[in-house]
Design an enzyme around this catalytic site. Structure first.
Site, PDB file in Angstrom:
ATOM      1  N   GLU A  25       0.825  -1.220   0.000  1.00 39.87           N
ATOM      2  CA  GLU A  25       0.000   0.000   0.000  1.00 39.87           C
ATOM      3  C   GLU A  25       0.857   1.268   0.000  1.00 39.87           C
ATOM      4  O   GLU A  25       2.067   1.216   0.263  1.00 39.87           O
ATOM      5  CB  GLU A  25      -0.939   0.018   1.206  1.00 39.87           C
ATOM      6  CG  GLU A  25      -0.216   0.031   2.538  1.00 39.87           C
ATOM      7  CD  GLU A  25      -1.030   0.669   3.654  1.00 39.87           C
ATOM      8  OE1 GLU A  25      -1.441   1.837   3.507  1.00 39.87           O
ATOM      9  OE2 GLU A  25      -1.230   0.001   4.693  1.00 39.87           O
ATOM     10  N   LYS A  87      -5.204  10.797   1.101  1.00 38.54           N
ATOM     11  CA  LYS A  87      -5.413   9.442   1.629  1.00 38.54           C
ATOM     12  C   LYS A  87      -6.686   8.911   0.977  1.00 38.54           C
ATOM     13  O   LYS A  87      -7.743   9.525   1.085  1.00 38.54           O
ATOM     14  CB  LYS A  87      -5.550   9.509   3.153  1.00 38.54           C
ATOM     15  CG  LYS A  87      -5.850   8.183   3.809  1.00 38.54           C
ATOM     16  CD  LYS A  87      -6.017   8.358   5.315  1.00 38.54           C
ATOM     17  CE  LYS A  87      -6.819   7.218   5.896  1.00 38.54           C
ATOM     18  NZ  LYS A  87      -7.233   7.495   7.287  1.00 38.54           N
ATOM     19  N   SER A 141     -13.322   1.466  10.098  1.00 33.41           N
ATOM     20  CA  SER A 141     -12.548   1.603   8.863  1.00 33.41           C
ATOM     21  C   SER A 141     -13.175   0.829   7.709  1.00 33.41           C
ATOM     22  O   SER A 141     -13.640  -0.302   7.874  1.00 33.41           O
ATOM     23  CB  SER A 141     -11.128   1.093   9.089  1.00 33.41           C
ATOM     24  OG  SER A 141     -10.432   1.095   7.861  1.00 33.41           O
ATOM     25  N   ALA A 142     -13.135   1.454   6.543  1.00 28.75           N
ATOM     26  CA  ALA A 142     -13.598   0.778   5.317  1.00 28.75           C
ATOM     27  C   ALA A 142     -12.724  -0.438   5.001  1.00 28.75           C
ATOM     28  O   ALA A 142     -13.116  -1.288   4.194  1.00 28.75           O
ATOM     29  CB  ALA A 142     -13.595   1.761   4.151  1.00 28.75           C
ATOM     30  N   ASP A 143     -11.562  -0.545   5.635  1.00 30.36           N
ATOM     31  CA  ASP A 143     -10.705  -1.734   5.440  1.00 30.36           C
ATOM     32  C   ASP A 143     -11.474  -3.012   5.792  1.00 30.36           C
ATOM     33  O   ASP A 143     -11.298  -4.052   5.156  1.00 30.36           O
ATOM     34  CB  ASP A 143      -9.458  -1.684   6.340  1.00 30.36           C
ATOM     35  CG  ASP A 143      -8.482  -0.578   5.963  1.00 30.36           C
ATOM     36  OD1 ASP A 143      -8.700   0.108   4.945  1.00 30.36           O
ATOM     37  OD2 ASP A 143      -7.502  -0.408   6.719  1.00 30.36           O
ATOM     38  N   LYS A 160      -3.290  -1.937  15.810  1.00 27.76           N
ATOM     39  CA  LYS A 160      -2.840  -1.162  16.968  1.00 27.76           C
ATOM     40  C   LYS A 160      -3.988  -0.990  17.950  1.00 27.76           C
ATOM     41  O   LYS A 160      -5.145  -0.899  17.537  1.00 27.76           O
ATOM     42  CB  LYS A 160      -2.423   0.231  16.506  1.00 27.76           C
ATOM     43  CG  LYS A 160      -1.192   0.233  15.655  1.00 27.76           C
ATOM     44  CD  LYS A 160      -0.662   1.654  15.564  1.00 27.76           C
ATOM     45  CE  LYS A 160       0.614   1.671  14.758  1.00 27.76           C
ATOM     46  NZ  LYS A 160       0.384   1.981  13.344  1.00 27.76           N
TER      47      LYS A 160
END
Ligand code: PSU
Ligand code: MN
Length: 305
Positions: A25, A87, A141-143, A160
């Site tokens: 990434e 980002k 998060s969209a992750d 984290k």
């Protein structure tokens, strides 16, 4: 091929020949580390992937083109411009592409572009997740959504504890994303090998990991898989020290009203300030460690597919 996508010649050739490729990434370059360490790390991580038998494909949006594989000049450009490069998560992609702009890709967007290119394995540092206090802020998060739907394996060092790790695991469970611990039953927490949470399955070899991912796709289940690889002991940080810094950063973010896409970069920068260079050093080494595992796993996967 997707008309918005450019695959670097070396990556294209490897994919055509069925050789292993590992995606990387670029948010980690522009937003995750300072210059010049970001450029140096981005270069070295590509070298680690090559040394372990795979071809690296660093992913970004450049001039509105989706890039799978960057030139050394493009990596320097992303590193030097740092946070000035947008980002880019899933929701940002259409506007940046339509306007011909640049973007540093998050885990979500790197997965999207990797999949368009036909790359199945992706190495990074940490993934986004459910933030602490998400019950109120809805900051997830969209992750995680991408892991639910896009068939790419993400090799990381866990998440984290800026995140609510328990809720992150619940979310992944709901969406059918297997969370694998490489040689561990405990979810690693990026800077530390321990977190107090359990992974779904401990797998001990790149071959076992490749097989599980292969079967997931072969069964038609689709979606991603999260492989968590503990930071090597010699680079791990003291549990108390890092968690004190994280707690302080989270309080500061709330006090300043930081929200939306700024939250993660703010917390990461603050933690780095609070811990001096130690956390950066750990961060760099865990990325190399993940690149190594990802390359070996991609090699195993290419034997199966
Ligand atoms: N977590 C880290 N390091 C990172 C990121 C997250 O420990 O560099 C970056 C990754 O690019 C990740 C993104 O995909 O932040 C998640 O941002 P958000 O929480 O806004 O979805
Ligand atoms: Mn968010």
């Amino acid at each position: 091929m997707n008309p918005y996508l450019d695959i670097a010649p070396e990556v294209k050739k490897a994919l055509e020949e069925g050789r292993p490729v590992v995606a990387l990434e670029s948010t980690i370059i522009s937003h995750g580390m300072p210059y010049p360490q970001n450029v140096e790390t981005a270069r070295n991580v590509e070298a680690v992937i090559r040394e372990n038998g795979a071809v690296p494909a660093t992913i970004a949006v450049i001039g509105g083109r989706l890039k799978a594989g960057l030139t050394p000049e493009e990596i320097v450009y992303l590193g030097k411009n740092g946070p000035a490069v947008t980002k880019t998560s899933r929701r940002d992609l259409p506007v940046l592409v339509a306007q011909g702009r640049d973007g540093a890709t998050t885990v979500a967007t790197t997965m999207i572009i990797a999949h368009l290119a036909g790359i199945q394995v992706f190495a990074t540092g940490g993934v986004g997740g459910v933030h602490r206090g998400a019950q109120k802020t809805f900051d997830i998060s969209a992750d995680l959504e991408e892991l639910a739907h896009t068939p790419v394996m993400v090799v990381c060092a866990g998440a984290k504890s800026i995140l609510d790790l328990g809720l992150t695991l619940e979310y992944l469970e709901t969406h059918g994303v297997p969370v694998i611990g490489y040689g561990t039953e405990e979810l690693p927490a990026f800077y530390t090998r321990r977190s107090g949470f359990r992974v779904d399955y401990r797998l001990n070899t790149p071959q076992e990991i490749a097989r599980a991912f292969y079967v997931k796709q072969d069964m038609g289940l689709g979606g991603g898989m999260l492989v968590t690889n503990p930071i090597p002991q010699e680079y791990a940080m003291d549990y108390e020290t890092i968690n004190r810094a994280i707690d302080e950063a989270v309080v500061e973010a709330a006090r300043l009203g930081i929200h939306g896409k700024e939250t993660t970069p703010f917390l990461l920068a603050k933690i780095k300030d609070l811990t001096g260079g130690d956390s950066l050093e750990s961060n760099i080494h865990l990325v190399y460690n993940n690149a190594c595992l990802a390359a070996k796993t991609a090699a195993e996967l290419s034997r199966l597919g």
